[in-house]
Design a protein around this motif. Structure first.
Motif, PDB file in Angstrom:
ATOM      1  N   GLU A  31       0.837  -1.201   0.000  1.00 13.84           N
ATOM      2  CA  GLU A  31       0.000   0.000   0.000  1.00 13.84           C
ATOM      3  C   GLU A  31       0.873   1.253   0.000  1.00 13.84           C
ATOM      4  OE1 GLU A  31      -3.728   1.623   2.593  1.00 13.84           O
ATOM      5  OE2 GLU A  31      -1.902   1.111   3.702  1.00 13.84           O
ATOM      6  N   ALA A  32       1.931   1.239   0.802  1.00 17.56           N
ATOM      7  CA  ALA A  32       2.844   2.384   0.853  1.00 17.56           C
ATOM      8  C   ALA A  32       3.548   2.561  -0.488  1.00 17.56           C
ATOM      9  CB  ALA A  32       3.862   2.188   1.964  1.00 17.56           C
ATOM     10  N   GLU A  33       3.979   1.466  -1.090  1.00 17.87           N
ATOM     11  CA  GLU A  33       4.655   1.542  -2.386  1.00 17.87           C
ATOM     12  C   GLU A  33       3.742   2.144  -3.453  1.00 17.87           C
ATOM     13  OE1 GLU A  33       7.105  -1.425  -5.346  1.00 17.87           O
ATOM     14  OE2 GLU A  33       5.341  -2.206  -4.319  1.00 17.87           O
ATOM     15  N   LEU A  34       2.492   1.714  -3.469  1.00 18.25           N
ATOM     16  CA  LEU A  34       1.539   2.234  -4.459  1.00 18.25           C
ATOM     17  C   LEU A  34       1.231   3.712  -4.231  1.00 18.25           C
ATOM     18  CD1 LEU A  34      -0.903  -0.803  -4.691  1.00 18.25           C
ATOM     19  CD2 LEU A  34       0.866  -0.109  -6.339  1.00 18.25           C
ATOM     20  N   GLY A  35       1.423   4.175  -3.015  1.00 15.87           N
ATOM     21  CA  GLY A  35       1.201   5.585  -2.695  1.00 15.87           C
ATOM     22  C   GLY A  35       2.447   6.445  -2.870  1.00 15.87           C
ATOM     23  N   GLY A  36       3.490   5.901  -3.453  1.00 14.18           N
ATOM     24  CA  GLY A  36       4.710   6.669  -3.689  1.00 14.18           C
ATOM     25  C   GLY A  36       5.897   6.170  -2.889  1.00 14.18           C
ATOM     26  N   GLY A  37       5.649   5.353  -1.866  1.00 11.12           N
ATOM     27  CA  GLY A  37       6.725   4.746  -1.113  1.00 11.12           C
ATOM     28  C   GLY A  37       7.366   5.607  -0.048  1.00 11.12           C
ATOM     29  N   GLU A  38       6.895   6.828   0.123  1.00 12.82           N
ATOM     30  CA  GLU A  38       7.495   7.732   1.103  1.00 12.82           C
ATOM     31  C   GLU A  38       6.941   7.551   2.511  1.00 12.82           C
ATOM     32  OE1 GLU A  38       9.958  10.145   0.613  1.00 12.82           O
ATOM     33  OE2 GLU A  38      10.219   9.176  -1.331  1.00 12.82           O
ATOM     34  N   ARG A  39       5.709   7.073   2.609  1.00 15.02           N
ATOM     35  CA  ARG A  39       5.068   6.926   3.920  1.00 15.02           C
ATOM     36  C   ARG A  39       3.996   5.846   3.836  1.00 15.02           C
ATOM     37  NH1 ARG A  39       4.115  12.091   2.039  1.00 15.02           N
ATOM     38  NH2 ARG A  39       5.492  12.847   3.644  1.00 15.02           N
ATOM     39  N   LEU A  40       3.509   5.460   5.001  1.00 11.69           N
ATOM     40  CA  LEU A  40       2.456   4.454   5.039  1.00 11.69           C
ATOM     41  C   LEU A  40       1.177   4.990   4.412  1.00 11.69           C
ATOM     42  CD1 LEU A  40       2.869   3.053   8.663  1.00 11.69           C
ATOM     43  CD2 LEU A  40       3.562   1.966   6.531  1.00 11.69           C
ATOM     44  N   GLY A  41       0.368   4.085   3.908  1.00 11.42           N
ATOM     45  CA  GLY A  41      -0.933   4.468   3.375  1.00 11.42           C
ATOM     46  C   GLY A  41      -1.957   4.544   4.492  1.00 11.42           C
ATOM     47  N   PRO A  42      -3.228   4.772   4.147  1.00 11.81           N
ATOM     48  CA  PRO A  42      -4.260   4.921   5.170  1.00 11.81           C
ATOM     49  C   PRO A  42      -4.446   3.692   6.064  1.00 11.81           C
ATOM     50  CG  PRO A  42      -5.173   5.320   2.962  1.00 11.81           C
ATOM     51  CD  PRO A  42      -3.729   4.982   2.805  1.00 11.81           C
ATOM     52  N   VAL A  43      -4.422   2.496   5.484  1.00  9.02           N
ATOM     53  CA  VAL A  43      -4.629   1.291   6.288  1.00  9.02           C
ATOM     54  C   VAL A  43      -3.423   1.041   7.191  1.00  9.02           C
ATOM     55  CG1 VAL A  43      -4.968  -1.211   6.213  1.00  9.02           C
ATOM     56  CG2 VAL A  43      -6.206   0.259   4.615  1.00  9.02           C
ATOM     57  N   GLY A  44      -2.222   1.133   6.628  1.00 10.76           N
ATOM     58  CA  GLY A  44      -1.012   0.930   7.419  1.00 10.76           C
ATOM     59  C   GLY A  44      -0.891   1.949   8.533  1.00 10.76           C
ATOM     60  N   SER A  45      -1.206   3.193   8.232  1.00 11.31           N
ATOM     61  CA  SER A  45      -1.143   4.250   9.251  1.00 11.31           C
ATOM     62  C   SER A  45      -2.121   3.971  10.374  1.00 11.31           C
ATOM     63  CB  SER A  45      -1.462   5.612   8.624  1.00 11.31           C
ATOM     64  OG  SER A  45      -0.514   5.942   7.652  1.00 11.31           O
ATOM     65  N   ARG A  46      -3.313   3.537  10.011  1.00  9.75           N
ATOM     66  CA  ARG A  46      -4.340   3.243  11.015  1.00  9.75           C
ATOM     67  C   ARG A  46      -3.910   2.104  11.931  1.00  9.75           C
ATOM     68  NH1 ARG A  46     -10.103   4.401  11.420  1.00  9.75           N
ATOM     69  NH2 ARG A  46     -10.672   3.435  13.381  1.00  9.75           N
ATOM     70  N   ILE A  47      -3.344   1.061  11.346  1.00  8.94           N
ATOM     71  CA  ILE A  47      -2.902  -0.085  12.142  1.00  8.94           C
ATOM     72  C   ILE A  47      -1.788   0.318  13.100  1.00  8.94           C
ATOM     73  CG2 ILE A  47      -1.723  -2.326  12.004  1.00  8.94           C
ATOM     74  CD1 ILE A  47      -3.371  -2.794   9.396  1.00  8.94           C
ATOM     75  N   VAL A  48      -0.808   1.071  12.605  1.00  6.64           N
ATOM     76  CA  VAL A  48       0.299   1.512  13.458  1.00  6.64           C
ATOM     77  C   VAL A  48      -0.222   2.420  14.577  1.00  6.64           C
ATOM     78  CG1 VAL A  48       2.399   2.905  13.519  1.00  6.64           C
ATOM     79  CG2 VAL A  48       2.073   1.233  11.698  1.00  6.64           C
ATOM     80  N   ALA A  49      -1.087   3.378  14.224  1.00  5.69           N
ATOM     81  CA  ALA A  49      -1.623   4.304  15.229  1.00  5.69           C
ATOM     82  C   ALA A  49      -2.429   3.558  16.290  1.00  5.69           C
ATOM     83  CB  ALA A  49      -2.492   5.363  14.556  1.00  5.69           C
ATOM     84  N   GLU A  50      -3.283   2.640  15.866  1.00  2.00           N
ATOM     85  CA  GLU A  50      -4.090   1.902  16.839  1.00  2.00           C
ATOM     86  C   GLU A  50      -3.239   0.987  17.705  1.00  2.00           C
ATOM     87  OE1 GLU A  50      -7.705   0.118  15.542  1.00  2.00           O
ATOM     88  OE2 GLU A  50      -8.298   1.876  14.388  1.00  2.00           O
ATOM     89  N   THR A  51      -2.150   0.478  17.158  1.00  2.00           N
ATOM     90  CA  THR A  51      -1.229  -0.342  17.948  1.00  2.00           C
ATOM     91  C   THR A  51      -0.586   0.504  19.047  1.00  2.00           C
ATOM     92  OG1 THR A  51      -0.785  -1.798  16.077  1.00  2.00           O
ATOM     93  CG2 THR A  51       0.840  -1.790  17.859  1.00  2.00           C
TER      94      THR A  51
END
Length: 98
Positions: A17-37
């Protein structure tokens, strides 16, 4: 990858997901998982203020219009001591320019 054919780990999807978004940062799903963790870990900590229902900061200023205490980013920066209101750092730089 053939190894992921039947059991693809979650981190693979997050990185894709991050790669498809440019690879600079996590995408929405990855960000949500990290934040909720992080929030879950903080809530489980016995030292966390998130476990105290009626917690209010003890630092801050009184709002003159309401008479109620308020705690804002400026109060946090002041408490952390990262502001140099007298300019000691600037004076030191002027005295010893590099």
């Amino acid at each position: 990858l053939p190894v992921f054919e039947r059991r693809t780990p979650l981190w693979y999807y997050i990185l894709k997901e991050a790669e498809l978004g440019g690879g600079e940062r996590l995408g929405p799903v990855g960000s949500r998982i990290v934040a909720e963790t992080f929030v879950g870990l903080i809530k489980k900590s016995r030292y966390s203020i998130l476990g105290e229902q009626d917690w209010r900061p003890v630092y801050g200023r009184t709002d003159p219009s309401t008479g109620r205490a308020r705690f804002e980013m400026a109060d946090l920066i002041d408490f952390a001591g990262v502001v140099d209101p007298l300019g000691e750092h600037e004076r030191a730089l002027q005295a010893n320019p590099t």
